[in-house]
Design an enzyme around this catalytic site. Structure first.
Site, PDB file in Angstrom:
ATOM      1  N   LYS A  36      -5.222 -10.439  -6.426  1.00  7.68           N
ATOM      2  CA  LYS A  36      -6.305 -10.787  -5.562  1.00  7.68           C
ATOM      3  C   LYS A  36      -7.491  -9.804  -6.130  1.00  7.68           C
ATOM      4  O   LYS A  36      -7.319  -8.672  -6.513  1.00  7.68           O
ATOM      5  CB  LYS A  36      -5.834 -10.131  -4.162  1.00  7.68           C
ATOM      6  CG  LYS A  36      -6.819 -10.734  -3.171  1.00  7.68           C
ATOM      7  CD  LYS A  36      -6.274  -9.942  -1.711  1.00  7.68           C
ATOM      8  CE  LYS A  36      -6.643  -8.331  -1.760  1.00  7.68           C
ATOM      9  NZ  LYS A  36      -6.372  -7.771  -0.403  1.00  7.68           N
ATOM     10  N   LYS A  91       0.944  -1.274   0.130  1.00  8.93           N
ATOM     11  CA  LYS A  91      -0.150   0.031   0.148  1.00  8.93           C
ATOM     12  C   LYS A  91       0.736   1.246  -0.179  1.00  8.93           C
ATOM     13  O   LYS A  91       0.356   2.451  -0.780  1.00  8.93           O
ATOM     14  CB  LYS A  91      -1.041   0.029   1.215  1.00  8.93           C
ATOM     15  CG  LYS A  91      -2.027  -0.894   1.013  1.00  8.93           C
ATOM     16  CD  LYS A  91      -3.248  -0.550   1.828  1.00  8.93           C
ATOM     17  CE  LYS A  91      -4.646  -1.509   1.636  1.00  8.93           C
ATOM     18  NZ  LYS A  91      -5.178  -1.202   2.783  1.00  8.93           N
ATOM     19  N   LYS A  94     -11.269  -4.553  -3.988  1.00  5.42           N
ATOM     20  CA  LYS A  94     -12.290  -3.116  -4.054  1.00  5.42           C
ATOM     21  C   LYS A  94     -11.376  -2.008  -4.610  1.00  5.42           C
ATOM     22  O   LYS A  94     -11.995  -1.129  -4.990  1.00  5.42           O
ATOM     23  CB  LYS A  94     -12.965  -2.953  -2.996  1.00  5.42           C
ATOM     24  CG  LYS A  94     -12.584  -2.874  -1.347  1.00  5.42           C
ATOM     25  CD  LYS A  94     -13.322  -3.088  -0.365  1.00  5.42           C
ATOM     26  CE  LYS A  94     -12.757  -3.400   0.939  1.00  5.42           C
ATOM     27  NZ  LYS A  94     -13.466  -3.918   1.862  1.00  5.42           N
TER      28      LYS A  94
HETATM   29  P1  TYM Z   1     -10.587  -6.146   4.071  1.00  6.85           P
HETATM   30  O1  TYM Z   1     -11.564  -4.991   4.417  1.00  6.85           O
HETATM   31  O2  TYM Z   1      -9.551  -5.972   3.107  1.00  6.85           O
HETATM   32  O3  TYM Z   1     -11.188  -7.479   3.578  1.00  6.85           O
HETATM   33  C1  TYM Z   1     -12.188  -7.975   4.661  1.00  6.85           C
HETATM   34  C2  TYM Z   1     -12.129  -9.485   4.382  1.00  6.85           C
HETATM   35  O4  TYM Z   1     -12.301 -10.031   3.376  1.00  6.85           O
HETATM   36  C3  TYM Z   1     -11.274 -10.977   2.903  1.00  6.85           C
HETATM   37  N1  TYM Z   1     -10.988 -10.820   1.485  1.00  6.85           N
HETATM   38  C4  TYM Z   1     -10.878 -11.699   0.608  1.00  6.85           C
HETATM   39  N2  TYM Z   1     -10.935 -13.171   0.743  1.00  6.85           N
HETATM   40  C5  TYM Z   1     -10.888 -13.801  -0.198  1.00  6.85           C
HETATM   41  N3  TYM Z   1     -10.526 -13.401  -1.472  1.00  6.85           N
HETATM   42  C6  TYM Z   1     -10.353 -11.985  -1.844  1.00  6.85           C
HETATM   43  N4  TYM Z   1      -9.855 -11.632  -2.895  1.00  6.85           N
HETATM   44  C7  TYM Z   1     -10.596 -11.236  -0.535  1.00  6.85           C
HETATM   45  N5  TYM Z   1     -10.632  -9.870  -0.397  1.00  6.85           N
HETATM   46  C8  TYM Z   1     -10.804  -9.471   1.000  1.00  6.85           C
HETATM   47  C9  TYM Z   1      -9.954 -10.376   3.883  1.00  6.85           C
HETATM   48  O5  TYM Z   1      -9.006 -11.466   4.019  1.00  6.85           O
HETATM   49  C10 TYM Z   1     -10.917 -10.084   4.926  1.00  6.85           C
HETATM   50  O6  TYM Z   1     -11.161 -11.223   5.886  1.00  6.85           O
HETATM   51  N6  TYM Z   1      -7.513  -5.468   7.997  1.00  6.85           N
HETATM   52  C11 TYM Z   1      -8.436  -6.196   7.591  1.00  6.85           C
HETATM   53  C12 TYM Z   1      -9.873  -5.438   8.167  1.00  6.85           C
HETATM   54  C13 TYM Z   1      -9.487  -5.846   9.650  1.00  6.85           C
HETATM   55  C14 TYM Z   1      -9.767  -7.106  10.510  1.00  6.85           C
HETATM   56  C15 TYM Z   1      -9.375  -6.587  11.900  1.00  6.85           C
HETATM   57  C16 TYM Z   1      -9.939  -8.494  10.108  1.00  6.85           C
HETATM   58  C17 TYM Z   1      -9.345  -4.825  10.686  1.00  6.85           C
HETATM   59  N7  TYM Z   1      -9.298  -5.445  11.955  1.00  6.85           N
HETATM   60  C18 TYM Z   1      -9.454  -7.693  12.900  1.00  6.85           C
HETATM   61  C19 TYM Z   1      -9.770  -9.343  11.076  1.00  6.85           C
HETATM   62  C20 TYM Z   1      -9.866  -9.047  12.365  1.00  6.85           C
HETATM   63  C21 TYM Z   1      -8.895  -5.954   5.996  1.00  6.85           C
HETATM   64  O7  TYM Z   1      -8.207  -4.877   5.515  1.00  6.85           O
HETATM   65  O8  TYM Z   1      -9.835  -6.510   5.402  1.00  6.85           O
END
Ligand code: TYM
Length: 340
Positions: free
Chosen positions: A201, A118, A204
């Protein structure tokens, strides 16, 4: 010694930035619902504090937060059975994050691949929040003494860091206070890939909307995106071994497997030998059948933003009741005076 709790409690979060994708749905939301329905205690959070580690337009952030909340509920999260709220309404997350900023080491955070991706080449210009992001994530989880965290594959390194922070805190202060969490990274869709490039991947933040299916896409859009999804010229293989090196083909088959709750072996034996044009038509039908009702419900919920805000406020109240005493005990362990 202060003892940590041992019973199972699940926490996970999603950033409210832009649309929820099929990756979020299959890798996270669908599994969040399965866990909720299994009767385990579940806490789900829209992590708006994480979202602002990169620039967010304020009006878009509040819309995206409501839309993500609607996406959770439309996927089957029931606010009567899961705690659902946005992170900034529970100050305990930020309070514990500060303490974890003082536990985590610069070297640990500097090794995080998500930060490197990022921040890109211009690291000097990345926000301090982007660097400290994983310490806040550890706080999100540990402020509830959660024990299990369902995520997609891309969050694995952050969860390892959460374990390291809990272990270092417990060692430094000679307590058994924070649980060493277990990541739950399971199923056929832990890494849904871009429809345009099977080595990237599905995200969004990808500039091409054709690379992803959004939970807000209607059936025509879903059909067009699957039809135009990149594949190679070979037919569907007879077994998963035939998917080696065929990233785009593997991705579409994995999406089918996850949407239909079947194994990849079942899908290759059912469709082996068929052309991808044919397979894509069946995949479109399945995707529209599974995503269509979620989109319809999401759109219905979005018509009443005040109700969404009420649900998030009520979730935040419930979350605070769990988190506040844990922050208080943490302050006590660290040696901070306070009567609250
Ligand atoms: P984020 O918002 O990027 O994604 C949310 C969840 O979706 C999953 N995900 C995917 N799984 C499979 N294939 C994909 N292409 C894909 N894109 C996204 C992510 O693995 C995630 O589970 N840092 C985290 C948010 C967060 C969090 C936490 C998660 C903040 N605090 C505490 C767990 C526990 C994030 O940016 O997810």
């Amino acid at each position: 010694m202060v003892a940590c709790r041992r019973s199972k409690r699940v926490f996970s979060g999603i950033q409210p930035t832009g649309n929820l994708t099929l990756g979020n749905y299959l890798g996270a939301l669908k599994r969040f619902v399965e866990i909720q329905d299994s009767g385990v205690e579940t806490i789900y959070c829209l992590v708006d504090l994480h979202a602002i580690t990169t620039w967010q337009n304020p009006a878009e952030l509040s819309d995206a937060t409501r839309e993500a909340a609607a996406g959770f509920m439309a996927s089957g999260i029931d606010p009567a059975r899961s705690i659902l709220f946005n992170q900034s309404q529970v100050p305990a997350h930020s309070e514990l994050a500060w303490i974890f900023n003082c536990v985590a080491r610069m070297g640990w955070l500097g090794r995080m691949t998500q930060f490197k991706d990022k921040a890109g080449k211009n690291r000097e210009n990345a926000s301090v929040g982007l660097f400290a992001y994983p310490a806040l994530m550890a706080a999100d989880i540990l402020v509830y003494h959660a024990t299990h965290v369902p995520v997609g594959d891309d969050q694995k390194q952050h969860l390892e860091l959460t374990r390291d922070i809990a272990i270092k805190f417990n060692n430094d202060f000679e307590v058994d206070f924070f649980p060493v969490i277990e990541p739950i990274i399971e199923g056929t869709a832990t890494r849904v890939m871009s429809l345009r490039d099977g080595t990237k991947k599905m995200s969004k933040s990808d500039p091409s909307d054709m690379s992803r299916i959004n939970l807000t896409d209607d059936s025509n859009k879903i059909a067009a995106k699957i039809r135009k999804a990149k594949t190679d010229s070979a037919p569907v293989p007879e077994s998963p071994d035939g998917l080696v090196g065929r990233h785009e083909a593997a991705n579409l088959l994995h999406i089918f497997a996850a949407l239909s709750d079947q194994s990849i072996e079942t899908i290759t034996s059912e469709f082996g030998g068929r052309m991808f044009s044919e397979f894509k038509a069946v995949l479109t039908e399945l995707a529209v059948d599974r995503i269509g009702p979620v989109t319809a419900e999401l759109n219905r919920l979005m018509k009443d933003p005040a109700e969404i805000d009420r649900i998030l406020a009520s979730g935040a109240e419930q979350a605070t009741l769990i988190a506040e005493p844990i922050v208080r005990q943490t302050h006590d362990i660290v040696g901070m005076i306070g009567s609250r």
